[in-house]
Scaffold this motif. Structure first.
Motif, short mmCIF file in Angstrom:
data_model
loop_
_atom_site.label_atom_id
_atom_site.label_comp_id
_atom_site.label_asym_id
_atom_site.label_seq_id
_atom_site.Cartn_x
_atom_site.Cartn_y
_atom_site.Cartn_z
N TYR A 191 0.93 -0.95 -0.52
CA TYR A 191 0.24 -0.28 -0.17
C TYR A 191 0.98 0.82 0.46
CZ TYR A 191 -3.97 -2.59 0.74
OH TYR A 191 -4.62 -3.52 0.16
N HIS B 41 -1.44 1.83 -7.16
CA HIS B 41 -1.53 0.74 -6.58
C HIS B 41 -1.73 -0.40 -7.69
CE1 HIS B 41 -1.69 -2.28 -2.74
NE2 HIS B 41 -1.77 -3.07 -3.42
N LEU C 229 -9.32 -1.21 -3.95
CA LEU C 229 -8.32 -0.67 -3.50
C LEU C 229 -8.60 0.33 -3.45
CD1 LEU C 229 -4.88 -1.85 -5.93
CD2 LEU C 229 -4.78 -2.48 -3.21
N TYR D 261 -8.17 2.10 0.61
CA TYR D 261 -7.47 3.21 0.61
C TYR D 261 -8.79 4.47 1.41
CZ TYR D 261 -3.46 1.93 -1.65
OH TYR D 261 -1.70 2.06 -1.71
#
Length: 177
Positions: free
Chosen positions: A10, A142, A167, A171
């Motif tokens: 990450y 990412h 993702l 996040y």
């Protein structure tokens, strides 16, 4: 996810509006540099666009995220099949650093550092204007870097849009509100 992509999977905020994300990729450094600078290789994980290797040179980046994986996954509403961005090279030190002006943000730098037979790639995206942009950019970098790591390792990556959506939610939980 491959071991090559797990250095610190990450991205992190290294300043309030700056995302930094890293990947350990198979070398040599010239191979990774080619994936950053050659349109035909870059389009396989990020965006097409010819680059004249000199500071100040204009660059048009062309994203076609539906073409990055097969299948591409479900593209979210509001995203087009193609996105273009006019840019320019702001810093160049082959094969160690490439920096590019990036739309309305403060720019993106790619730094390469050999580590034995592998190469540490550090991507830094500066001056992200707001949290919504930060979430899109974090999930985007990412996912694009996961595709790069898979391609360089000879593996098939996860569907782009499905991974991006997963993702973005992750996040949203990880980054400060």
């Amino acid at each position: 996810m491959t071991d090559l992509a797990t250095l610190d999977a990450y991205g992190v905020l290294t300043e309030p509006a700056t995302l930094t994300i890293q990947r350990l990729l198979p070398g040599p450094i010239e191979r990774v540099w080619a994936y950053l600078t050659e349109s035909e290789l870059r389009r396989q994980w990020l965006a097409a666009g010819q680059m004249e290797m000199k500071v100040g040179a204009p660059v048009e980046l062309v994203w076609r995220n539906d073409e990055l994986t097969n299948p591409p996954g479900q593209r979210p509403p509001g995203f087009s099949e193609e996105h273009r961005m006019q840019s320019r090279i702001t810093e160049l030190d082959p094969p160690y650093k490439l920096a590019i002006a990036w739309g309305s943000t403060g720019g993106v730098s790619f730094e390469l550092e050999p580590q034995g037979s592998e190469v540490l790639l550090t991507v830094t995206h500066r001056r992200l204007p707001d949290r919504a942009t930060m979430l899109n950019v974090s999930a985007g970098w990412h996912m694009h870097l996961d595709i790069l790591a898979a391609r360089m390792a000879g593996k098939e990556p996860e569907a782009f849009w499905d991974g991006w959506a997963r993702l973005k939610s992750e996040y949203d939980r990880r980054l400060p509100a």
